[in-house]
Design an enzyme around this catalytic site. Structure first.
Site, mmCIF file in Angstrom:
data_model
loop_
_atom_site.group_PDB
_atom_site.id
_atom_site.type_symbol
_atom_site.label_atom_id
_atom_site.label_comp_id
_atom_site.label_asym_id
_atom_site.label_seq_id
_atom_site.Cartn_x
_atom_site.Cartn_y
_atom_site.Cartn_z
ATOM 1 N N GLU A 65 -3.497 4.234 -2.522
ATOM 2 C CA GLU A 65 -3.886 3.818 -1.170
ATOM 3 C C GLU A 65 -5.392 3.953 -0.949
ATOM 4 O O GLU A 65 -6.038 3.048 -0.415
ATOM 5 C CB GLU A 65 -3.145 4.663 -0.121
ATOM 6 N N GLU A 66 -5.934 5.091 -1.347
ATOM 7 C CA GLU A 66 -7.360 5.317 -1.100
ATOM 8 C C GLU A 66 -8.198 4.271 -1.842
ATOM 9 O O GLU A 66 -9.173 3.745 -1.300
ATOM 10 C CB GLU A 66 -7.764 6.729 -1.524
ATOM 11 N N ASP A 108 0.886 -1.176 0.000
ATOM 12 C CA ASP A 108 0.000 0.000 0.000
ATOM 13 C C ASP A 108 0.916 1.216 0.000
ATOM 14 O O ASP A 108 1.722 1.387 0.923
ATOM 15 C CB ASP A 108 -0.866 -0.076 1.276
HETATM 16 N N1 APR Z 1 -0.999 -0.997 -8.824
HETATM 17 C C1 APR Z 1 0.235 -0.624 -9.240
HETATM 18 N N2 APR Z 1 0.624 0.660 -9.400
HETATM 19 C C2 APR Z 1 -0.282 1.613 -9.143
HETATM 20 C C3 APR Z 1 -1.598 1.310 -8.708
HETATM 21 C C4 APR Z 1 -1.947 -0.061 -8.558
HETATM 22 N N3 APR Z 1 -3.148 -0.415 -8.164
HETATM 23 N N4 APR Z 1 -2.252 2.462 -8.531
HETATM 24 C C5 APR Z 1 -1.394 3.439 -8.844
HETATM 25 N N5 APR Z 1 -0.205 2.950 -9.220
HETATM 26 C C6 APR Z 1 0.990 3.695 -9.665
HETATM 27 C C7 APR Z 1 0.644 4.963 -10.435
HETATM 28 O O1 APR Z 1 1.531 5.056 -11.534
HETATM 29 C C8 APR Z 1 0.914 6.062 -9.439
HETATM 30 O O2 APR Z 1 1.295 7.256 -10.050
HETATM 31 O O3 APR Z 1 1.714 4.099 -8.520
HETATM 32 C C9 APR Z 1 2.055 5.471 -8.622
HETATM 33 C C10 APR Z 1 2.202 6.082 -7.260
HETATM 34 O O4 APR Z 1 0.953 6.070 -6.614
HETATM 35 P P1 APR Z 1 0.536 7.131 -5.522
HETATM 36 O O5 APR Z 1 -0.767 6.659 -4.979
HETATM 37 O O6 APR Z 1 0.618 8.509 -6.052
HETATM 38 O O7 APR Z 1 1.672 6.868 -4.402
HETATM 39 P P2 APR Z 1 2.667 7.850 -3.630
HETATM 40 O O8 APR Z 1 3.455 8.716 -4.532
HETATM 41 O O9 APR Z 1 3.414 6.964 -2.681
HETATM 42 O O10 APR Z 1 1.706 8.814 -2.812
HETATM 43 C C11 APR Z 1 1.234 8.421 -1.562
HETATM 44 O O11 APR Z 1 -0.953 9.306 -1.946
HETATM 45 O O12 APR Z 1 -2.780 7.916 -1.893
HETATM 46 C C12 APR Z 1 -2.059 8.856 -1.193
HETATM 47 O O13 APR Z 1 -2.432 8.292 1.104
HETATM 48 C C13 APR Z 1 -1.487 8.249 0.078
HETATM 49 O O14 APR Z 1 -0.713 10.319 0.889
HETATM 50 C C14 APR Z 1 -0.311 9.115 0.284
HETATM 51 C C15 APR Z 1 0.192 9.411 -1.103
#
Ligand code: APR
EC number: 3.2.1.143
Length: 435
Positions: A232-233, A214
């Site tokens: 995550e959401e 996550d």
């Molecule tokens: N499986 C694989 N890769 C994914 C998926 C999935 N289901 N969903 C998204 N991704 C890829 C996308 O390319 C996305 O841009 O992962 C990338 C990073 O995802 P983010 O959710 O933006 O992760 P991060 O940069 O770690 O940001 C974390 O976002 O969701 C909120 O609560 C979380 O505040 C935290 C922040």
């Protein structure tokens, strides 16, 4: 209204009791009940999002009027289902909480009816700095397409658990590693383990049976109860039992993560961010373990949020990310599966995919696990990571050597060498036999 928990519960019981005794209820009834025991928020809390969501549900499957009373009845079973206070998973301590799926449904019904005192979102923050919000109030106001889709996933969950209560258990384990338990990255002789990179599929669909990452916020669940709709959401919306972790999980520290075993998948979705759509219910076909937990394990680990991408080329930050990923991937027994991950920290948090892939590979090597890396339709990152991995395996490098290499790369970046990416840097060093 009295202020003690007993008095508060009496008021809640009275108003949710009235709601539960009806055969049907609408959003105005739900709002009226909630505001009776939350009078101080009378002027702040809005319910337009919930109301507009109800309007867009097709008439033929508008299960909501009969669902609200059932949810109120479920919430009122709290004293029966949760007899002892649930311990906090507090900062700085390894500890676990196991709840039945029925207990979770009851706690989440309470979150829906906003019965938890002082556990609301206040703008972008929460009432307690160290704990996420748990009451659903911020999902109900300020309507948007995002919130309508989120509510579809959440109400699908309540529909299923009130129709047929799930029978398993879910464990939430906070893992906190002491400095002595963290690897010495400089001197590690570990070699990289298996890597599979794909641009197809997603962690949650194609990483079944693996430890699924996550991409978390330090307050787990991030913006799930507000407008956030990233990896995550979405994970929390399609597995709503994850949301209950917000009730008792304090903000994660640098050497901590949260591992959740046994949560059920209730919805199928498509899209991401503004294009997220609830597609339909999901029949979860994952098997159960000897504790009757679904064999699904998710690790919430929060990457660093870089205001500017250049901030990440700092050895202390690299080390923090290595330790965080190691904390998430560390095995506790033999026979634990590989890790399903991807561009952790590379979306909202501005990380760079090549560096984050290398960091996760090093942490997985230390933890003794292989990696499946989902680039989520990003073909360039797929090619880059594959090429980087091939080169490093061919050169038979150790984790310690890689750490030194990253240190050199950070030095280059801080001295203005922003035109060379990590893969080019590694390729160059390899051609000069300097790996
Ligand atoms: N499986 C694989 N890769 C994914 C998926 C999935 N289901 N969903 C998204 N991704 C890829 C996308 O390319 C996305 O841009 O992962 C990338 C990073 O995802 P983010 O959710 O933006 O992760 P991060 O940069 O770690 O940001 C974390 O976002 O969701 C909120 O609560 C979380 O505040 C935290 C922040």
């Amino acid at each position: 209204m009295g202020s003690g928990p007993v008095e508060r519960w009496k008021v809640i019981s009275k108003h949710l009791g009235a709601l539960s005794s009806r055969s049907e209820a609408d959003v105005a009834d739900v709002q009226k009940a909630i505001m009776k025991y939350n009078p101080k928020y009378e002027k702040q809390w809005l319910f337009d999002s919930l109301a507009s969501f109800v309007k867009v549900i097709p008439k033929e499957d508008n299960y909501l009027p009969s669902l609200f009373p059932k949810m109120a009845a479920l919430a009122l079973k709290l004293p029966e289902h949760v007899k002892k206070a649930i311990p906090l998973l507090s900062a700085g301590r390894t500890a676990a909480v196991t709840l039945s799926q029925v207990q979770i449904s009851c706690l989440l019904a309470n979150a829906f009816f906003c019965t938890f005192p002082h556990r609301n979102a206040c703008g972008a923050h929460t009432e307690y700095w160290g704990l996420p919000s748990i009451n659903f109030t911020s999902l109900f106001g300020k309507t948007s397409q995002r919130k309508r889709q989120k509510l579809r996933a959440i109400m699908q969950y309540f529909k299923e658990v009130t129709d047929s209560p799930p029978r398993g258990l879910v464990t939430f384990e906070r893992r906190c590693l002491s400095n002595a338990e963290l690897p010495d990255w400089t001197s590690s002789k570990k070699k990289l383990l298996q890597l599979h990179v794909t641009s197809q599929g997603s962690i949650e669909d194609d990483g079944v049976g693996m430890l699924q990452v996550d991409f978390a916020a330090s307050l787990v669940g991030g913006g799930v109860l507000n407008s956030g709709l990233l990896q995550e959401e979405i994970l929390f919306l399609i597995h709503p039992e994850l949301i209950v972790s917000r009730l008792f999980t304090e903000r994660l520290g640098d050497n901590e993560c949260l591992i959740i075993t046994g949560c059920q998948k209730f919805s199928i979705y498509s899209g991401f961010g503004d294009r997220f759509e609830w597609v339909g219910p999901c029949v979860d076909s994952v098997g159960r373990d000897e504790w009757f937990r679904l064999q699904r394990q998710i690790v919430a680990m929060d990457a660093l949020h870089f205001k500017h991408p250049s901030e990440q080329y700092d050895v202390r930050k690299v080390q923090r990310e290595l330790n965080k990923a190691y904390c998430g991937f560390k095995k506790v027994g033999a026979g634990e599966p590989d890790v399903a991950t991807g561009k952790w920290g590379c979306g909202a948090f501005n990380g760079e995919p090549q560096l984050k892939a290398l960091i996760q590979l090093m942490a997985a090597a230390e933890a003794g696990r292989g990696l499946a890396f989902f680039t989520f339709r990003d073909e360039k990152t797929k090619r880059d990571v594959e090429q980087m991995y091939k080169l490093l395996v061919r050169e038979d490098v150790t984790v310690g050597q890689l750490y030194a290499l990253i240190q050199d790369y950070c030095r280059l970046r801080t001295h203005g060498g922003s035109g060379v990416d990590l893969l080019q840097f590694i390729t160059l060093r390899s051609s000069r036999s300097q790996l």
